[in-house]
Enzyme design. Structure first.
Site, PDB file in Angstrom:
ATOM      1  CE  LYS A 218      -4.179   1.864   2.472  1.00  0.00           C
ATOM      2  NZ  LYS A 218      -5.120   1.637   3.864  1.00  0.00           N
TER       3      LYS A 218
ATOM      4  NE  ARG B 191      -2.315  -4.558   7.624  1.00  0.00           N
ATOM      5  CZ  ARG B 191      -1.321  -4.037   7.215  1.00  0.00           C
ATOM      6  NH1 ARG B 191      -0.438  -5.403   7.864  1.00  0.00           N
ATOM      7  NH2 ARG B 191      -0.325  -3.184   7.389  1.00  0.00           N
TER       8      ARG B 191
ATOM      9  CE1 TYR C  89      -5.135  -3.221  14.711  1.00  0.00           C
ATOM     10  CE2 TYR C  89      -3.004  -2.451  13.816  1.00  0.00           C
ATOM     11  CZ  TYR C  89      -4.073  -2.892  13.373  1.00  0.00           C
ATOM     12  OH  TYR C  89      -3.856  -3.022  12.229  1.00  0.00           O
TER      13      TYR C  89
END
Length: 355
Positions: free
Chosen positions: A238, A305, A337
């Site tokens: 990406k 992921r 996260y």
């Protein structure tokens, strides 16, 4: 299989581009077709056999290469087909990623199909606002989807027609700040146990074990794996950035056995007819394994992921190292996260408990 016995066409079936296959009824021709292409399917409503329209299958059938956006072009009125082609050309000149190309083409084509014989160049900002309101009220699309649609149409007016102020007064929808969907370690184990095919299992293990996007796993090449160094090169991910990530040591023997069994030529995971394995096929493998494991949650393969990142944070990994492993531009993206890990949430006691 003699290709001259079959007639091939290109069309849309259940919103997916396919290659239709027609021929006079002949049991032997059916047998030959199924032997050469075991994944071929019969459409009862359309009365033809069909295969997914993929580059590797076109090559196997000696058909011309797929033209970008060709299946969408056929659904657009001739008055706007030239503008759609100009849109494609400008996207190619900008060298956008395949995912961005697919998204932009789909979203711009949506507008052109609704316009029918009305020229897209004649649209005013007011008409565009009405269109976006239609998308919200009638189609009830979500904020992220609407933002993608605005980006695609904005690209046309600003990058193709060079109308820089076209979207100055069109407000952007506020995107919801959603936490990533993840799985527990027990759920990941349960999913892996349900996968019997060695290739499918290795795909999912690498998605989780290296925190890869599904688009990255299908583009992995055998030459990208440096087993002696314990590293894997992720090419043009990406943002078109290369990066290295850590290869799990527990999977080395599995990779060696996989190579001996499947003998991949270029890509680590190759499709039935050569070329890279399809993203949809990997997604289907994950969905099927989840169902077999009895995990009935609205979570896609990208959840592996997210789970990789969250579990690393819980084990004490440095967030800046995690940023590099995931290929994030900004540390802010990685910090999400910390909001879903055991370290930051579940080990904190409420002051109520100490009263």
């Amino acid at each position: 299989m003699n290709l001259k016995d079959y007639q091939f066409g290109f069309t849309i079936h259940r919103n997916n581009p396919i290659i239709s296959i027609r021929f006079p009824y002949n049991p032997q021709l059916i047998l030959d077709l199924k032997k050469a292409f075991p994944s071929v399917q019969w459409s009862q409503s359309n009365k033809y056999w069909y295969l997914p329209d993929r580059a590797a299958i076109r090559t196997a059938l000696s058909l011309p290469s797929k033209t970008l956006g060709s299946h969408l072009m056929e659904q657009i009125h001739p008055i706007n087909q030239n503008e759609f082609q100009n849109f494609i050309d400008q996207l190619l000149l900008k060298a956008y990623s395949n995912n961005t190309l697919r998204t932009y083409l789909t979203e711009f084509a949506h507008l052109l199909k609704l316009l029918k014989s009305y020229s897209v160049k004649e649209l005013s900002p007011e008409r565009l606002k009405d269109y976006f309101l239609y998308c919200i009220k009638k189609e009830q699309i979500k904020e992220n989807h609407l933002s993608s649609r605005i980006n695609a149409i904005k690209f046309y007016f600003e990058q193709v027609l060079h109308r820089q102020q076209m979207f100055f007064d069109i407000p952007r929808p506020k995107k919801p700040q959603l936490l990533p969907k993840m799985l527990s370690k027990e759920e990941v184990k349960a999913i892996f146990k349900q996968v019997e095919n060695p290739k499918h299992l290795l795909m999912l293990q690498l998605c989780y074990g290296m925190g890869l996007r599904v688009s990255e796993i299908v583009q992995l090449k055998w030459s990208d794996i440096h087993s002696q160094k314990g590293l894997v090169l992720i090419r043009a991910a990406k943002g078109k950035k290369d990066r290295y990530t850590k290869l799990p040591t527990s999977i080395l023997d599995l990779i060696k056995k996989y190579f001996q069994t499947y003998q991949p030529k270029i890509y680590l995971f190759e499709g039935q007819y050569g070329g890279a394995y399809s993203v949809r096929s990997v997604q289907a493998v994950f969905k099927n394994a989840m169902q077999k494991a009895g995990i009935h949650r609205n979570i896609g393969i990208h959840g592996l992921r997210h789970s990789y990142a969250t579990h690393l944070i819980e084990s004490g990994a440095d967030i800046r190292h995690l940023q590099l492993l995931l290929g994030h531009n900004s540390i802010k993206t990685t910090q999400i996260y910390t909001h879903v890990s055991d370290v930051s949430l579940y080990k904190i006691n409420s002051p109520l408990d100490s009263l």
